[in-house]
Design a protein around this motif. Structure first.
Motif, short mmCIF file in Angstrom:
data_model
loop_
_atom_site.label_atom_id
_atom_site.label_comp_id
_atom_site.label_asym_id
_atom_site.label_seq_id
_atom_site.Cartn_x
_atom_site.Cartn_y
_atom_site.Cartn_z
N CYS B 208 18.96 2.21 12.02
CA CYS B 208 19.89 2.88 12.70
C CYS B 208 20.31 2.13 14.04
N GLN B 209 19.64 0.98 14.50
CA GLN B 209 19.82 -0.09 15.51
C GLN B 209 20.45 -1.13 14.75
N ARG B 210 20.51 -1.03 13.53
CA ARG B 210 21.32 -2.14 12.69
C ARG B 210 20.53 -3.22 13.15
N GLN B 211 19.29 -3.50 12.73
CA GLN B 211 18.49 -4.72 13.01
C GLN B 211 17.80 -5.23 11.67
N PRO B 212 18.56 -5.89 10.81
CA PRO B 212 18.07 -6.23 9.47
C PRO B 212 16.62 -6.55 9.35
N SER B 213 16.39 -7.52 9.97
CA SER B 213 14.99 -8.29 9.94
C SER B 213 14.23 -7.37 10.37
N ARG B 214 14.01 -6.55 11.23
CA ARG B 214 13.15 -5.52 11.66
C ARG B 214 13.00 -4.44 10.68
N ALA B 215 13.86 -4.19 10.16
CA ALA B 215 14.12 -3.04 9.04
C ALA B 215 13.48 -3.55 8.08
N TYR B 216 13.52 -5.05 7.48
CA TYR B 216 12.81 -5.45 6.39
C TYR B 216 11.26 -5.54 6.51
N ARG B 217 10.85 -5.90 7.92
CA ARG B 217 9.42 -5.87 8.13
C ARG B 217 9.01 -4.47 8.21
N SER B 218 9.76 -3.53 8.89
CA SER B 218 9.24 -2.08 8.75
C SER B 218 9.03 -1.63 7.45
N MET B 219 9.96 -1.80 6.45
CA MET B 219 9.78 -1.31 5.31
C MET B 219 8.72 -2.02 4.40
N PHE B 220 8.45 -3.02 4.58
CA PHE B 220 7.43 -4.10 3.91
C PHE B 220 6.05 -3.28 4.23
N ARG B 221 6.05 -3.09 5.77
CA ARG B 221 4.69 -2.54 6.33
C ARG B 221 4.45 -1.22 5.68
N LEU B 222 5.49 -0.31 5.49
CA LEU B 222 5.43 1.16 4.93
C LEU B 222 4.93 0.97 3.38
N LEU B 223 5.49 -0.03 2.61
CA LEU B 223 5.12 -0.20 1.34
C LEU B 223 3.83 -0.44 1.13
N ARG B 224 3.19 -1.44 1.95
CA ARG B 224 2.14 -1.90 1.78
C ARG B 224 1.13 -0.81 2.05
N ALA B 225 1.51 0.02 2.97
CA ALA B 225 0.24 0.99 3.20
C ALA B 225 0.41 2.06 2.07
N VAL B 226 1.49 2.25 1.20
CA VAL B 226 1.69 3.39 0.21
C VAL B 226 0.90 2.88 -0.70
N SER B 227 1.34 1.37 -1.16
CA SER B 227 0.48 0.93 -2.45
C SER B 227 -0.94 0.51 -2.22
N GLY B 228 -1.40 0.42 -0.99
CA GLY B 228 -2.73 0.19 -0.61
C GLY B 228 -3.38 1.81 -0.78
N LEU B 229 -2.67 2.72 -0.45
CA LEU B 229 -3.27 3.99 -1.07
C LEU B 229 -3.36 4.39 -2.35
N VAL B 230 -2.31 4.04 -2.84
CA VAL B 230 -2.32 4.22 -4.65
C VAL B 230 -3.29 3.43 -5.05
N HIS B 231 -3.50 2.15 -4.60
CA HIS B 231 -4.55 1.32 -4.93
C HIS B 231 -5.74 1.86 -4.99
N ARG B 232 -6.25 2.51 -3.83
CA ARG B 232 -7.59 3.09 -3.59
C ARG B 232 -7.90 4.00 -4.40
N LEU B 233 -6.67 4.95 -4.75
CA LEU B 233 -6.97 6.28 -5.67
C LEU B 233 -7.27 5.79 -6.81
N THR B 234 -6.31 4.98 -7.48
CA THR B 234 -6.64 4.46 -8.86
C THR B 234 -7.95 3.94 -8.87
N GLU B 235 -8.30 3.12 -7.95
CA GLU B 235 -9.62 2.29 -8.02
C GLU B 235 -10.73 3.50 -8.32
#
Lengths: 242, 242
Positions: B208-235
């Motif tokens: 919303c503040q139109r900051q591409p690289s911040r958006a990039y990093r935020s989304m990456f963090r979000l995905l890492r959290a999710v995939s980490g979660l899935v990772h643990r569950l499948t393990e």
DNA sequence: AATTATTTGTCCGTATGTATG
DNA sequence: CCATACATACGGACAAATAAT
């Protein structure tokens, strides 16, 4: 069109009409029998063509209703067919912009993935292909071909079939698109230069040293240089771009 | 299978057999007539099914030769069908890894693109969807649905049909894959939490503040959290992952 | 080099299924 | 419930291409 199946030919014809907007989403096609007579083929052939278009999610059929064009958001954009048709219909600058945006978004990350997953044998092959690129610059061999295979050898190192398929489609679409918008420079390779080679070398080194984020940045720089070049060339043809 | 066309049904059957490797690349299918009798349908239906599979680049037909399975690298991986079949055949951990790799590579860049191309009306819609996500966490509404629409509203802001289609396919495939590998947690949303919401907020704000690289990093963090979660569950289900 | 066998490609006639009005 | 209009499905025939003989 070089003759293949009648059904394939017909599918391409109708597909192009749909992608071009001549047949708009929501619109119903003429019924199978009419479509057949218009193209001088049997109903069987027409039905097979429609089945192919249905697999590409361009149309859907319902009894009593007919066959209708699906909304653009449903289309199977990531298929050779739809990508080609999209670049063919009206030298579509807007579509080229989209393709480029996607490429700038994906390829650096894809190369980073390659840097992370590369095996020793992959690295060997990448170096070989880079040497061929060097040779091409010296006039020994075709730059465009060497360039394609260099990038391909990197993508193979990612060991990810999905990513490989994606990047290949993307690159093929962009090449096809360029051949379409600037047919005159078919066999010139304006990208071949000392600076370009340096950019390629940076990518190669980063991947071979297994440094994902360096690989990412190198690839991004390379792409920016290429797209900047294309940008300027298309501008010279008269039309502003972005 | 819910009954559709006979040809569609048959295409799915054969498609699954191909993707599962039961019919290997290079192998020739039984000839159309045999295939028809084996499934109890007419040759017409069989031919239509094969046309659909041909559009997905799973097979190619030649007179006198027959219909043969194409190499995996030719397949139309980026289609709902092939993606689904790939996750269905043998709970395929390796394929899930690939999907995740591609997602981690693409979505952050896609969100960055959205931050660059978003119009005012897009931003309004994104905020609305984020508020619905907040509400869902308080128990008002379905988290999974709100989550899907939140991310979708961001992707719409990229104004890039190719990217939109790609990310949607990717997300659908991962959801489908999860429903397949952990059918028990179908309606629980382990992702719903205060921390998760904070990650979503960061993405929202950056776009919303139109900051591409911040958006990039935020989304990456979000995905890492999710995939980490899935990772643990499948393990916990017993199998190691990466 | 010509012939044959095999398999897809193409056509047609007809019957059934299904949603609309 | 009936008539209409379209896709769906069937079966049988012939054409075309090509591998094998």
């Amino acid at each position: 069109m070089r003759q293949k199946n009648l059904s394939t030919q017909l599918a391409h014809e109708i597909g192009r009409r749909i992608v071009s907007g001549q047949l708009a989403p929501g619109e119903v096609l003429p019924k199978a029998e009419v479509l057949s007579q218009a193209s001088g083929v049997s109903r069987t052939v027409t039905r097979e063509a429609l089945k192919a278009l249905e697999a590409l999610r361009l149309v859907e059929s319902h009894q009593k209703i007919g066959t209708l064009v699906r909304p653009r958001s449903d289309w199977q954009w990531w298929s050779q067919e739809v990508l080609r048709w999209s670049t063919e219909v009206t030298p579509n600058r807007a579509f080229l912009v989209q393709l480029t945006e996607v490429r700038m978004a994906i390829e650096p990350a894809a190369v980073a993935l390659a840097a992370r997953n590369a095996l020793d044998e992959d690295i060997l092959r990448i170096v070989e292909n880079f040497l061929r690129l060097e040779a091409a610059l010296r006039g020994e061999g075709d730059w465009a071909k060497a360039d394609y295979e260099f990038h391909d050898s990197i993508m193979l190192a990612a060991h990810n079939e999905l990513m490989l398929s994606l990047v290949r489609m993307l690159r093929d679409a962009l090449l096809y698109s360029r051949r379409h918008t600037m047919p005159l420079m078919q066999h010139t390779s304006p990208e071949a230069s000392v600076e370009s080679l340096a950019l390629h070398r940076a990518v190669m080194e980063a991947v071979c040293q297994r440094q994902p984020s360096r690989a990412y940045r190198s690839m991004f720089r390379l792409l920016r240089a290429v797209s900047g070049l294309v940008h300027r060339l298309t501008e010279e043809e008269g039309t502003a771009w972005a």
